[in-house]
Write a protein that holds these residues in place. Structure first.
Motif, PDB file in Angstrom:
ATOM      1  N   THR A 193       0.819  -1.214   0.000  1.00  0.00           N
ATOM      2  CA  THR A 193       0.000   0.000   0.000  1.00  0.00           C
ATOM      3  C   THR A 193       0.854   1.267   0.000  1.00  0.00           C
ATOM      4  O   THR A 193       0.467   2.287  -0.576  1.00  0.00           O
ATOM      5  CB  THR A 193      -0.944   0.002   1.211  1.00  0.00           C
ATOM      6  N   THR A 194       2.046   1.211   0.647  1.00  0.00           N
ATOM      7  CA  THR A 194       2.927   2.388   0.681  1.00  0.00           C
ATOM      8  C   THR A 194       3.438   2.734  -0.709  1.00  0.00           C
ATOM      9  O   THR A 194       3.646   3.916  -1.026  1.00  0.00           O
ATOM     10  CB  THR A 194       4.106   2.140   1.632  1.00  0.00           C
ATOM     11  N   ALA A 195       3.645   1.726  -1.545  1.00  0.00           N
ATOM     12  CA  ALA A 195       4.193   1.959  -2.878  1.00  0.00           C
ATOM     13  C   ALA A 195       3.158   2.492  -3.858  1.00  0.00           C
ATOM     14  O   ALA A 195       3.517   2.870  -4.983  1.00  0.00           O
ATOM     15  CB  ALA A 195       4.791   0.664  -3.421  1.00  0.00           C
ATOM     16  N   LEU A 196       1.887   2.548  -3.470  1.00  0.00           N
ATOM     17  CA  LEU A 196       0.837   2.997  -4.383  1.00  0.00           C
ATOM     18  C   LEU A 196       0.728   4.512  -4.384  1.00  0.00           C
ATOM     19  O   LEU A 196       0.996   5.180  -3.393  1.00  0.00           O
ATOM     20  CB  LEU A 196      -0.516   2.384  -3.975  1.00  0.00           C
ATOM     21  N   SER A 197       0.339   5.047  -5.535  1.00  0.00           N
ATOM     22  CA  SER A 197       0.115   6.483  -5.654  1.00  0.00           C
ATOM     23  C   SER A 197      -1.312   6.805  -5.210  1.00  0.00           C
ATOM     24  O   SER A 197      -2.080   5.924  -4.850  1.00  0.00           O
ATOM     25  CB  SER A 197       0.333   6.928  -7.097  1.00  0.00           C
ATOM     26  N   ILE A 250      -5.148  -1.193 -10.659  1.00  0.00           N
ATOM     27  CA  ILE A 250      -4.860  -0.769 -12.032  1.00  0.00           C
ATOM     28  C   ILE A 250      -4.254   0.619 -11.997  1.00  0.00           C
ATOM     29  O   ILE A 250      -4.730   1.504 -11.277  1.00  0.00           O
ATOM     30  CB  ILE A 250      -6.138  -0.768 -12.893  1.00  0.00           C
ATOM     31  N   SER A 251      -3.200   0.830 -12.773  1.00  0.00           N
ATOM     32  CA  SER A 251      -2.536   2.135 -12.814  1.00  0.00           C
ATOM     33  C   SER A 251      -3.518   3.214 -13.268  1.00  0.00           C
ATOM     34  O   SER A 251      -4.328   2.988 -14.176  1.00  0.00           O
ATOM     35  CB  SER A 251      -1.350   2.095 -13.781  1.00  0.00           C
ATOM     36  N   PRO A 252      -3.454   4.414 -12.645  1.00  0.00           N
ATOM     37  CA  PRO A 252      -4.384   5.481 -13.032  1.00  0.00           C
ATOM     38  C   PRO A 252      -4.305   5.844 -14.510  1.00  0.00           C
ATOM     39  O   PRO A 252      -5.330   6.146 -15.125  1.00  0.00           O
ATOM     40  CB  PRO A 252      -3.942   6.653 -12.147  1.00  0.00           C
ATOM     41  N   ASN A 253      -3.086   5.807 -15.112  1.00  0.00           N
ATOM     42  CA  ASN A 253      -2.995   6.181 -16.524  1.00  0.00           C
ATOM     43  C   ASN A 253      -3.764   5.207 -17.407  1.00  0.00           C
ATOM     44  O   ASN A 253      -4.368   5.594 -18.415  1.00  0.00           O
ATOM     45  CB  ASN A 253      -1.533   6.278 -16.960  1.00  0.00           C
ATOM     46  N   ASN A 281       1.905  -6.309 -17.003  1.00  0.00           N
ATOM     47  CA  ASN A 281       2.174  -5.125 -17.808  1.00  0.00           C
ATOM     48  C   ASN A 281       1.134  -5.044 -18.918  1.00  0.00           C
ATOM     49  O   ASN A 281       1.048  -5.946 -19.763  1.00  0.00           O
ATOM     50  CB  ASN A 281       3.580  -5.189 -18.392  1.00  0.00           C
ATOM     51  N   LEU A 282       0.314  -3.987 -18.906  1.00  0.00           N
ATOM     52  CA  LEU A 282      -0.730  -3.794 -19.914  1.00  0.00           C
ATOM     53  C   LEU A 282      -0.350  -2.646 -20.837  1.00  0.00           C
ATOM     54  O   LEU A 282       0.093  -1.592 -20.378  1.00  0.00           O
ATOM     55  CB  LEU A 282      -2.080  -3.479 -19.264  1.00  0.00           C
ATOM     56  N   ASN A 325      -1.682  -4.740 -10.751  1.00  0.00           N
ATOM     57  CA  ASN A 325      -1.154  -5.542  -9.652  1.00  0.00           C
ATOM     58  C   ASN A 325      -2.263  -6.376  -9.044  1.00  0.00           C
ATOM     59  O   ASN A 325      -3.332  -5.856  -8.711  1.00  0.00           O
ATOM     60  CB  ASN A 325      -0.553  -4.641  -8.565  1.00  0.00           C
ATOM     61  N   MET A 326      -1.993  -7.661  -8.887  1.00  0.00           N
ATOM     62  CA  MET A 326      -2.910  -8.546  -8.172  1.00  0.00           C
ATOM     63  C   MET A 326      -2.307  -8.847  -6.808  1.00  0.00           C
ATOM     64  O   MET A 326      -1.221  -9.428  -6.706  1.00  0.00           O
ATOM     65  CB  MET A 326      -3.123  -9.842  -8.949  1.00  0.00           C
TER      66      MET A 326
END
Length: 326
Positions: free
Chosen positions: A93-97, A118-121, A202-203, A213-214
Motif C-alpha cells: 500500500t505504501t508503494a501505491l500512488s 490498475i494504474s491510473p494512466n 504489464n498492460l 497488480n494482483m
C-alpha cells in the motif's frame, strides 16, 4: 517492490558513501557470499514454487485479457506478466500512488479478499476509450468523477470475471466485486504486517502502458497452498484435457451467438428520397425474384439461398454452401 529502507538507514548509507567509509566499487566487485538475516516477524510464507505457479495462472489470465478487452475498448491490448514477489501488505500500500484504482474482490469459497490494482494512466485511457475518445491518458493525475468510477467499475467487473478460467485447475472460484476504492488507506483488508503475493501484469493499451497488480494475501490462499505447485497444476490440467477437453470446447462453440443475414439486394437512392420513404413505397433492387441470395455469417459470405416464407415469417432456403477455397 523489494526491501524498504527507513529514513535513518538511507541517511547513514549516504553519509558512509560521502566520507569514503563505504566504496561502491568494492561493494560491486566483492565476491563474498551475501547473507540475509531471516526476519521471523515476516516469514517467507510463499515459496518460489508458489510464485511460479501464480505466474503461470496469470499468464493464462493475461491471454484472456488481451483477447476480451479489445471487444470493449476497440483497441489492441497487450498483456504480459512483469514480476511476482512477496511483501508485507504495508509495503504494497505504501508503494501505491494517490488516487488509485483498487477493486476489492471476494473469491468464494476462499476466505478474505484480493485486490486488483490498475494504474491510473490505464484507467484514464479506458475511460477516454469508452466515451469515444482516442484512448489517451492524462498528463497529471486527478480524482475520478462519479461517472468515471461507474465506467471503471464496469471494466473491473469484466476483468474480474475472467479470473474464473485460469484458477479452474486449482479451484473453482466465484469472484465478486465488493467495492471500488481510490484511496489506499481505505483498502485495509488485512493487517499491515501480513504477507501478500504480488503478481504484476504489464498492460499496453494502444500507446498507453501501465501495470495491473494482483494482491493475493496468504490468509486468502492458505487453504489451497498445497495445490499451488506446477506439478499439481499441470497434472490437473492434463487430466481435464484428456477426459473432457474436446467436449468442453464443443459446448462452448455451440453457445456462441453469431449474426446471420440474407442480403436481398442493393439499391442507390438519394438522401431526399430516403428521408421521404413512406409505408408501401417500393425500392427497386439490383436482383431478380428468382435470383439466389447471399447469406452472410458474421461478415463472411457462407451460403446461397432462395427467398420464401415459413408459416407467417419470411425465410430463406439454403441452396449451396460456399467453401473457404471458393
Amino acid at each position: 517492490m523489494g526491501e524498504v529502507l527507513s529514513q535513518n538507514e538511507i541517511d547513514n548509507l549516504l553519509a558512509a558513501l560521502s566520507t569514503g567509509e563505504l566504496d561502491m566499487d568494492q561493494m560491486q566487485d566483492s565476491n563474498e557470499k551475501q547473507v540475509k538475516n531471516y526476519d521471523f516477524k515476516r516469514p517467507a510464507k510463499f515459496s518460489k514454487e508458489h510464485l511460479r505457479t501464480m505466474e503461470i495462472i496469470f499468464e493464462h489470465y493475461g491471454r484472456l485479457l488481451s483477447t476480451n478487452l479489445p471487444v470493449y475498448l476497440r483497441r489492441n491490448v497487450q498483456v504480459s506478466v512483469a514480476s511476482s514477489e512477496t511483501v508485507t501488505f504495508a509495503e504494497f500500500t505504501t508503494a501505491l500512488s494517490n488516487p488509485v484504482i483498487m477493486g476489492i474482490i471476494t473469491m468464494s469459497p476462499l476466505a478474505g479478499n484480493v485486490i486488483m490494482d490498475i494504474s491510473p494512466n490505464l484507467g484514464y485511457a479506458m475511460i477516454d476509450r469508452m466515451l469515444g475518445g482516442a484512448g489517451d491518458s492524462l498528463d497529471k493525475n486527478r480524482d475520478f468523477s462519479e461517472i468515471e468510477l461507474t465506467i471503471l467499475e464496469k471494466m473491473i467487473v469484466i476483468c474480474m470475471n475472467l479470473l474464473r478460467e485460469p484458477w479452474k485447475n486449482v479451484l473453482s472460484i466465484n469472484p465478486v466485486l465488493d467495492r471500488l476504492e481510490t484511496n489506499p488507506q481505505f483498502a485495509q483488508i488485512i493487517a499491515p504486517n501480513d504477507m501478500v503475493a504480488i503478481v504484476t501484469l504489464n498492460l499496453k493499451l494502444g500507446e498507453v502502458e501501465g501495470f495491473m497488480n494482483m494482491c493475493l494475501p496468504f490468509f486468502t490462499l492458505e487453504d489451497i497452498m498445497d495445490k499451488l505447485n506446477t506439478r499439481y497444476w499441470y497434472a490437473n490440467m492434463q487430466e481435464k484435457r484428456d477426459e473432457n477437453y474436446e467436449d468442453y470446447i464443443e459446448s462452448l462453440i455451440r453457445r456462441v451467438d453469431i449474426p446471420i443475414k440474407a442480403v436481398l439486394g442493393k439499391s442507390v437512392v438519394s438522401v431526399g428520397d430516403f428521408a421521404n420513404l413512406q409505408t408501401g413505397d417500393v425500392i427497386r433492387l439490383d436482383s431478380h425474384v428468382d435470383t439466389e441470395l447471399s447469406v452472410y455469417v458474421g461478415n463472411i459470405r457462407k451460403f446461397t439461398a432462395l427467398p420464401g416464407a415459413s408459416k407467417d415469417n419470411y425465410a430463406v432456403r439454403v441452396t449451396s454452401v460456399i467453401r473457404e477455397e471458393e
